[in-house]
Design a protein around this motif. Structure first.
Motif, PDB file in Angstrom:
ATOM      1  N   MET A  97       0.824  -1.200   0.000  1.00 57.97           N
ATOM      2  CA  MET A  97       0.000   0.000   0.000  1.00 57.97           C
ATOM      3  C   MET A  97       0.866   1.261   0.000  1.00 57.97           C
ATOM      4  O   MET A  97       0.675   2.171  -0.812  1.00 57.97           O
ATOM      5  CB  MET A  97      -0.901  -0.018   1.237  1.00 57.97           C
ATOM      6  CG  MET A  97      -1.805   1.188   1.360  1.00 57.97           C
ATOM      7  SD  MET A  97      -2.788   1.065   2.877  1.00 57.97           S
ATOM      8  CE  MET A  97      -4.047   2.305   2.573  1.00 57.97           C
ATOM      9  N   PHE A  98       1.859   1.293   0.892  1.00 56.07           N
ATOM     10  CA  PHE A  98       2.669   2.505   1.027  1.00 56.07           C
ATOM     11  C   PHE A  98       3.528   2.738  -0.216  1.00 56.07           C
ATOM     12  O   PHE A  98       3.722   3.870  -0.655  1.00 56.07           O
ATOM     13  CB  PHE A  98       3.543   2.429   2.296  1.00 56.07           C
ATOM     14  CG  PHE A  98       2.734   2.238   3.556  1.00 56.07           C
ATOM     15  CD1 PHE A  98       1.415   2.685   3.641  1.00 56.07           C
ATOM     16  CD2 PHE A  98       3.281   1.605   4.673  1.00 56.07           C
ATOM     17  CE1 PHE A  98       0.652   2.502   4.792  1.00 56.07           C
ATOM     18  CE2 PHE A  98       2.526   1.423   5.825  1.00 56.07           C
ATOM     19  CZ  PHE A  98       1.205   1.865   5.883  1.00 56.07           C
ATOM     20  N   GLN A  99       4.035   1.632  -0.793  1.00 54.98           N
ATOM     21  CA  GLN A  99       4.838   1.779  -2.024  1.00 54.98           C
ATOM     22  C   GLN A  99       4.010   2.347  -3.165  1.00 54.98           C
ATOM     23  O   GLN A  99       4.455   3.219  -3.903  1.00 54.98           O
ATOM     24  CB  GLN A  99       5.376   0.411  -2.463  1.00 54.98           C
ATOM     25  CG  GLN A  99       6.741   0.097  -1.863  1.00 54.98           C
ATOM     26  CD  GLN A  99       7.083  -1.381  -2.042  1.00 54.98           C
ATOM     27  OE1 GLN A  99       6.526  -2.052  -2.905  1.00 54.98           O
ATOM     28  NE2 GLN A  99       7.989  -1.869  -1.210  1.00 54.98           N
ATOM     29  N   ALA A 100       2.779   1.823  -3.285  1.00 55.04           N
ATOM     30  CA  ALA A 100       1.914   2.278  -4.378  1.00 55.04           C
ATOM     31  C   ALA A 100       1.634   3.772  -4.240  1.00 55.04           C
ATOM     32  O   ALA A 100       1.675   4.522  -5.229  1.00 55.04           O
ATOM     33  CB  ALA A 100       0.618   1.484  -4.386  1.00 55.04           C
ATOM     34  N   LEU A 101       1.384   4.217  -3.018  1.00 53.53           N
ATOM     35  CA  LEU A 101       1.096   5.636  -2.809  1.00 53.53           C
ATOM     36  C   LEU A 101       2.342   6.479  -3.059  1.00 53.53           C
ATOM     37  O   LEU A 101       2.282   7.546  -3.677  1.00 53.53           O
ATOM     38  CB  LEU A 101       0.551   5.862  -1.396  1.00 53.53           C
ATOM     39  CG  LEU A 101      -0.819   5.225  -1.114  1.00 53.53           C
ATOM     40  CD1 LEU A 101      -1.180   5.345   0.366  1.00 53.53           C
ATOM     41  CD2 LEU A 101      -1.925   5.861  -1.957  1.00 53.53           C
ATOM     42  N   ALA A 102       3.487   5.968  -2.604  1.00 54.24           N
ATOM     43  CA  ALA A 102       4.736   6.707  -2.781  1.00 54.24           C
ATOM     44  C   ALA A 102       5.061   6.873  -4.257  1.00 54.24           C
ATOM     45  O   ALA A 102       5.500   7.942  -4.704  1.00 54.24           O
ATOM     46  CB  ALA A 102       5.876   5.973  -2.065  1.00 54.24           C
ATOM     47  N   ALA A 103       4.799   5.827  -5.034  1.00 53.60           N
ATOM     48  CA  ALA A 103       5.113   5.874  -6.464  1.00 53.60           C
ATOM     49  C   ALA A 103       4.337   6.997  -7.161  1.00 53.60           C
ATOM     50  O   ALA A 103       4.750   7.510  -8.193  1.00 53.60           O
ATOM     51  CB  ALA A 103       4.806   4.529  -7.117  1.00 53.60           C
ATOM     52  N   GLU A 104       3.200   7.372  -6.594  1.00 53.09           N
ATOM     53  CA  GLU A 104       2.412   8.465  -7.174  1.00 53.09           C
ATOM     54  C   GLU A 104       2.701   9.797  -6.486  1.00 53.09           C
ATOM     55  O   GLU A 104       2.023  10.796  -6.726  1.00 53.09           O
ATOM     56  CB  GLU A 104       0.911   8.152  -7.050  1.00 53.09           C
ATOM     57  CG  GLU A 104       0.435   6.976  -7.874  1.00 53.09           C
ATOM     58  CD  GLU A 104       0.591   7.207  -9.378  1.00 53.09           C
ATOM     59  OE1 GLU A 104       0.561   8.380  -9.810  1.00 53.09           O
ATOM     60  OE2 GLU A 104       0.755   6.203 -10.098  1.00 53.09           O
TER      61      GLU A 104
ATOM     62  N   LEU B 232      -6.867   9.894  -6.956  1.00 49.48           N
ATOM     63  CA  LEU B 232      -5.635   9.223  -7.376  1.00 49.48           C
ATOM     64  C   LEU B 232      -5.291   8.080  -6.419  1.00 49.48           C
ATOM     65  O   LEU B 232      -4.933   6.978  -6.849  1.00 49.48           O
ATOM     66  CB  LEU B 232      -4.489  10.254  -7.423  1.00 49.48           C
ATOM     67  CG  LEU B 232      -3.138   9.715  -7.852  1.00 49.48           C
ATOM     68  CD1 LEU B 232      -3.188   9.136  -9.266  1.00 49.48           C
ATOM     69  CD2 LEU B 232      -2.054  10.819  -7.782  1.00 49.48           C
ATOM     70  N   ALA B 233      -5.428   8.333  -5.122  1.00 50.89           N
ATOM     71  CA  ALA B 233      -5.097   7.296  -4.130  1.00 50.89           C
ATOM     72  C   ALA B 233      -6.014   6.091  -4.291  1.00 50.89           C
ATOM     73  O   ALA B 233      -5.551   4.942  -4.293  1.00 50.89           O
ATOM     74  CB  ALA B 233      -5.194   7.869  -2.714  1.00 50.89           C
ATOM     75  N   VAL B 234      -7.310   6.346  -4.441  1.00 52.17           N
ATOM     76  CA  VAL B 234      -8.255   5.228  -4.561  1.00 52.17           C
ATOM     77  C   VAL B 234      -7.936   4.399  -5.806  1.00 52.17           C
ATOM     78  O   VAL B 234      -7.836   3.168  -5.748  1.00 52.17           O
ATOM     79  CB  VAL B 234      -9.720   5.753  -4.619  1.00 52.17           C
ATOM     80  CG1 VAL B 234     -10.684   4.644  -5.012  1.00 52.17           C
ATOM     81  CG2 VAL B 234     -10.119   6.362  -3.283  1.00 52.17           C
ATOM     82  N   ARG B 235      -7.701   5.081  -6.934  1.00 47.75           N
ATOM     83  CA  ARG B 235      -7.442   4.339  -8.176  1.00 47.75           C
ATOM     84  C   ARG B 235      -6.111   3.601  -8.126  1.00 47.75           C
ATOM     85  O   ARG B 235      -5.994   2.469  -8.585  1.00 47.75           O
ATOM     86  CB  ARG B 235      -7.460   5.289  -9.376  1.00 47.75           C
ATOM     87  CG  ARG B 235      -8.864   5.793  -9.633  1.00 47.75           C
ATOM     88  CD  ARG B 235      -8.910   6.720 -10.817  1.00 47.75           C
ATOM     89  NE  ARG B 235     -10.180   7.423 -10.797  1.00 47.75           N
ATOM     90  CZ  ARG B 235     -10.364   8.651 -11.259  1.00 47.75           C
ATOM     91  NH1 ARG B 235      -9.361   9.315 -11.788  1.00 47.75           N
ATOM     92  NH2 ARG B 235     -11.552   9.196 -11.202  1.00 47.75           N
TER      93      ARG B 235
ATOM     94  N   PHE C 165      -3.844  -3.551  -5.842  1.00 43.61           N
ATOM     95  CA  PHE C 165      -4.333  -4.796  -5.226  1.00 43.61           C
ATOM     96  C   PHE C 165      -5.165  -5.625  -6.207  1.00 43.61           C
ATOM     97  O   PHE C 165      -5.976  -6.468  -5.804  1.00 43.61           O
ATOM     98  CB  PHE C 165      -5.096  -4.499  -3.927  1.00 43.61           C
ATOM     99  CG  PHE C 165      -4.172  -4.069  -2.826  1.00 43.61           C
ATOM    100  CD1 PHE C 165      -3.396  -5.000  -2.149  1.00 43.61           C
ATOM    101  CD2 PHE C 165      -4.033  -2.731  -2.495  1.00 43.61           C
ATOM    102  CE1 PHE C 165      -2.518  -4.612  -1.143  1.00 43.61           C
ATOM    103  CE2 PHE C 165      -3.151  -2.326  -1.494  1.00 43.61           C
ATOM    104  CZ  PHE C 165      -2.387  -3.270  -0.815  1.00 43.61           C
ATOM    105  N   ASN C 166      -4.954  -5.377  -7.488  1.00 34.83           N
ATOM    106  CA  ASN C 166      -5.580  -6.182  -8.549  1.00 34.83           C
ATOM    107  C   ASN C 166      -7.092  -6.264  -8.456  1.00 34.83           C
ATOM    108  O   ASN C 166      -7.692  -7.317  -8.648  1.00 34.83           O
ATOM    109  CB  ASN C 166      -5.020  -7.622  -8.532  1.00 34.83           C
ATOM    110  CG  ASN C 166      -3.537  -7.622  -8.753  1.00 34.83           C
ATOM    111  OD1 ASN C 166      -3.045  -6.892  -9.633  1.00 34.83           O
ATOM    112  ND2 ASN C 166      -2.810  -8.375  -7.951  1.00 34.83           N
ATOM    113  N   LEU C 167      -7.704  -5.136  -8.137  1.00 35.68           N
ATOM    114  CA  LEU C 167      -9.159  -5.148  -8.034  1.00 35.68           C
ATOM    115  C   LEU C 167      -9.825  -4.696  -9.330  1.00 35.68           C
ATOM    116  O   LEU C 167     -11.032  -4.844  -9.496  1.00 35.68           O
ATOM    117  CB  LEU C 167      -9.620  -4.234  -6.880  1.00 35.68           C
ATOM    118  CG  LEU C 167      -9.192  -4.684  -5.482  1.00 35.68           C
ATOM    119  CD1 LEU C 167      -9.515  -3.599  -4.452  1.00 35.68           C
ATOM    120  CD2 LEU C 167      -9.878  -5.982  -5.105  1.00 35.68           C
ATOM    121  N   ASP C 168      -9.030  -4.133 -10.251  1.00 35.51           N
ATOM    122  CA  ASP C 168      -9.625  -3.602 -11.486  1.00 35.51           C
ATOM    123  C   ASP C 168     -10.345  -4.704 -12.247  1.00 35.51           C
ATOM    124  O   ASP C 168      -9.894  -5.846 -12.293  1.00 35.51           O
ATOM    125  CB  ASP C 168      -8.539  -2.996 -12.392  1.00 35.51           C
ATOM    126  CG  ASP C 168      -7.998  -1.692 -11.832  1.00 35.51           C
ATOM    127  OD1 ASP C 168      -8.494  -1.257 -10.775  1.00 35.51           O
ATOM    128  OD2 ASP C 168      -7.077  -1.124 -12.454  1.00 35.51           O
TER     129      ASP C 168
END
Ligand code: ADP
Ligand code: ASP
Ligand code: MG
Length: 406
Positions: free
Chosen positions: A359-366, A391-394, A400-403
Motif C-alpha cells: 500500500m505505502f509503495q503504491a502511494l509513494a510511487a504516485e 488518485l489514491a483510490v485508483r 491490489f488487482n481489483l480492477d
C-alpha cells in the motif's frame, strides 16, 4: 409464502415516474405470491433541502425540531407510493415510523431503535396488503419524532426484516450492488457477488455510504439475509453473508474513503501521565467523535498529539483544543480541514504479511504523502491531502488487482 422487506433509496423514488416504477416492481413481486413490506427514503435531495431551510432560520436548531422537520420527507414518499400501488390495483397502506410503531431512544438525529411493534404490519400482510413504511424515523417513549441518522432508511428496513423474521431484505439503490470501491470514483470497480458482514461493516464505517453502518450491524446481529441491488436493472446484486470461503483468495476486498475528515494537532504538550485524557475528555464531553489518534514524543520531554474528527465538528473541536492548549501550557494548536481518509479492507489481510508495504509503495510511487496511518486486523487506513483522494483510490485499486478485467 416468502416475506420480503424491500427498501428504495432517494434516487429510486426521486420522481413521480420512478415512484410508479417502484409500484410496478412491488406489484409484480406480490403477483408472484410474496408478502411485502416496503420502506422508502425521501425523494433525492429532499432531506438536504429541509436541512438547508432550517439553517436559513437558525444556525443551530434544536435536534428535536430538526427531527420533526426532516422526517417529513419520508412521509411524502410513503403516501405517494401507496397511491401508486392503489393505482395499479394493489392494496397498500402507508405508515410513519411512529404509527408502526418503531420505538427509539431519545437521541434526536441519531436515535437507536429499541423495539418494533409488528402486530399492525402482520395484520395488514395477512389481509394481502402491501405495507409501506417511512424509513429513517421512529418515535421515543414520550412520543417525540426521532430520526436515525443520515442513510437511516437502510436501518429501518433491516430492523423491520429482523422484527418480522423476513426471508430476505433487499436494499434497492442506484448501483447494482456493492463494488470493490465507489464506482463513481473508480469506473474500473467490480461488483462483488458476496461480501462478509465483517468486511461490509468495515467498508461502511470507513465511509462507503452504500449501506448505513447500523443496518449492517443489525443484519449481522439478527442474521438478516441482506442484499444490495439496483432499482433500475435486473440482477443478483451483492449478498452480505457470513461465508468467507469464496473471498479467502482475495487479500483485499475493497477500498473505502471518507471525505468528511479533519485533523487537529496540539504541539509541545508536556509529556506526563494523563495528558491524552486531558486533551480528549472535553472533546468527548462535547459529544464529538474522535477517529484516529497519534501521539509522538519529541526530544525535549514534550509530545505532539494529533487526532481526526468529522469535518462538521472541526471548529468546535478547535475551540476546545485552544482552551486545553492554554491550560496545559502547550506550544500551539494547528489544524487541517483539507484531508481525507482512504482505507483498504479485507479479511484476507489477517493471514498475509506485506500488505501495508504494498500500500505505502503504491502511494509513494504516485508522490502521495501519507499524513497519518492506522491499522486493525482487517483494514489499513491512511490520511492524505484531499486533492489526492481519487488518485489514491485508483492507485490502490489497481495495486491490489481489483480492477475489472477488460
Ligand atoms: P440510496 O439513496 O439508494 O440510499 P446512497 O447514495 O445512500 O443511495 O448509496 C448508493 C451510493 O453509494 C452509490 O451511488 C455509490 O456512489 C455509493 N458507494 C460508495 N461506495 C460504494 C461501494 N463500495 N459500492 C457501491 N456503491 C458505493
Ligand atoms: N432521507 C434520509 C437521508 O437522506 C434517510 C435515507 O435516505 O436513508 O439521509
Ligand atoms: Mg443510502
Amino acid at each position: 409464502m416468502t416475506l420480503y422487506v424491500y427498501k428504495f433509496g432517494g434516487t429510486s423514488v426521486g420522481s413521480v415516474e420512478r415512484i410508479k416504477a417502484v409500484a410496478e416492481k412491488v406489484k409484480s413481486a406480490q403477483d408472484e405470491g410474496n408478502q411485502l413490506v416496503v420502506v422508502v427514503s425521501a425523494m433525492s435531495g429532499e432531506t438536504n433541502r429541509l436541512i438547508a431551510l432550517a439553517k436559513d432560520i437558525q444556525q443551530q436548531p434544536t435536534d428535536r425540531e430538526l427531527d420533526v422537520l426532516i422526517s417529513t420527507g419520508e412521509q411524502v414518499t410513503v403516501a405517494l407510493l401507496s397511491m401508486a400501488l392503489h393505482q395499479v390495483g394493489c392494496e397498500a397502506c402507508s405508515y410513519t415510523g411512529g404509527q408502526v410503531k418503531i420505538l427509539t431512544d431519545s437521541s434526536h438525529t441519531k436515535a437507536r431503535i429499541l423495539h418494533i411493534e409488528d402486530q399492525r404490519m402482520r395484520s395488514d400482510l395477512a389481509k394481502g396488503k402491501v405495507v409501506v413504511v417511512a424509513g429513517f424515523q421512529g418515535v421515543d417513549e414520550q412520543g417525540n419524532i426521532t430520526t436515525l441518522g443520515r442513510g437511516g432508511s437502510d436501518t429501518t428496513a433491516v430492523a423491520l426484516a429482523a422484527a418480522l423474521k423476513a426471508d430476505e431484505c433487499h436494499i434497492y439503490t442506484d448501483v447494482d450492488g456493492v463494488y470493490t470501491t465507489d464506482p463513481r470514483v473508480e469506473p474500473k470497480a467490480r461488483r462483488l457477488d458476496k461480501i462478509t458482514f465483517e468486511e461490509m461493516l468495515e467498508m461502511a464505517s470507513l465511509g462507503s455510504k452504500v449501506l448505513q453502518i447500523r443496518s449492517v450491524e443489525f443484519a449481522g446481529k439478527y442474521n438478516v439475509p441482506l442484499r444490495v441491488l439496483s432499482s433500475f436493472a435486473e440482477g443478483q446484486g451483492t449478498l452480505i453473508t457470513y461465508e468467507e470461503s469464496e473471498m479467502e483468495s482475495a487479500l483485499i476486498s475493497g477500498i473505502a474513503f471518507n471525505r468528511d475528515e479533519a485533523k487537529l494537532t496540539i504541539n509541545g504538550v508536556p509529556d506526563r501521565p494523563g495528558i491524552a485524557s486531558k486533551i480528549l475528555t472535553p472533546i468527548a464531553d462535547a459529544n464529538i467523535e474522535v477517529d484516529m489518534i497519534i501521539q509522538n514524543i519529541a526530544d525535549d520531554a514534550t509530545t505532539d498529539f494529533t487526532f481526526t474528527v468529522n469535518r462538521n465538528d472541526y471548529l468546535r473541536a478547535k475551540k476546545l483544543l485552544d482552551t486545553t492548549c492554554a491550560e496545559l501550557g502547550a506550544k500551539k494548536v494547528s489544524g487541517d480541514e483539507g484531508i481525507v481518509k482512504v482505507s483498504i479492507v479485507g479479511v484476507g489481510m489477517r493471514s498475509h504479511a506485506g500488505i501495508a508495504s504494498t500500500m505505502f509503495q503504491a502511494l509513494a510511487a504516485e508522490g502521495i504523502n501519507i499524513k497519518m496511518i492506522s491499522t486493525s486486523e482487517i483494514k489499513i487506513s491512511v490520511v492524505v491531502d484531499e486533492k489526492y483522494l481519487e488518485l489514491a483510490v485508483r492507485t490502490l485499486h489497481s495495486a491490489f488487482n481489483l480492477d475489472q478485467a477488460k
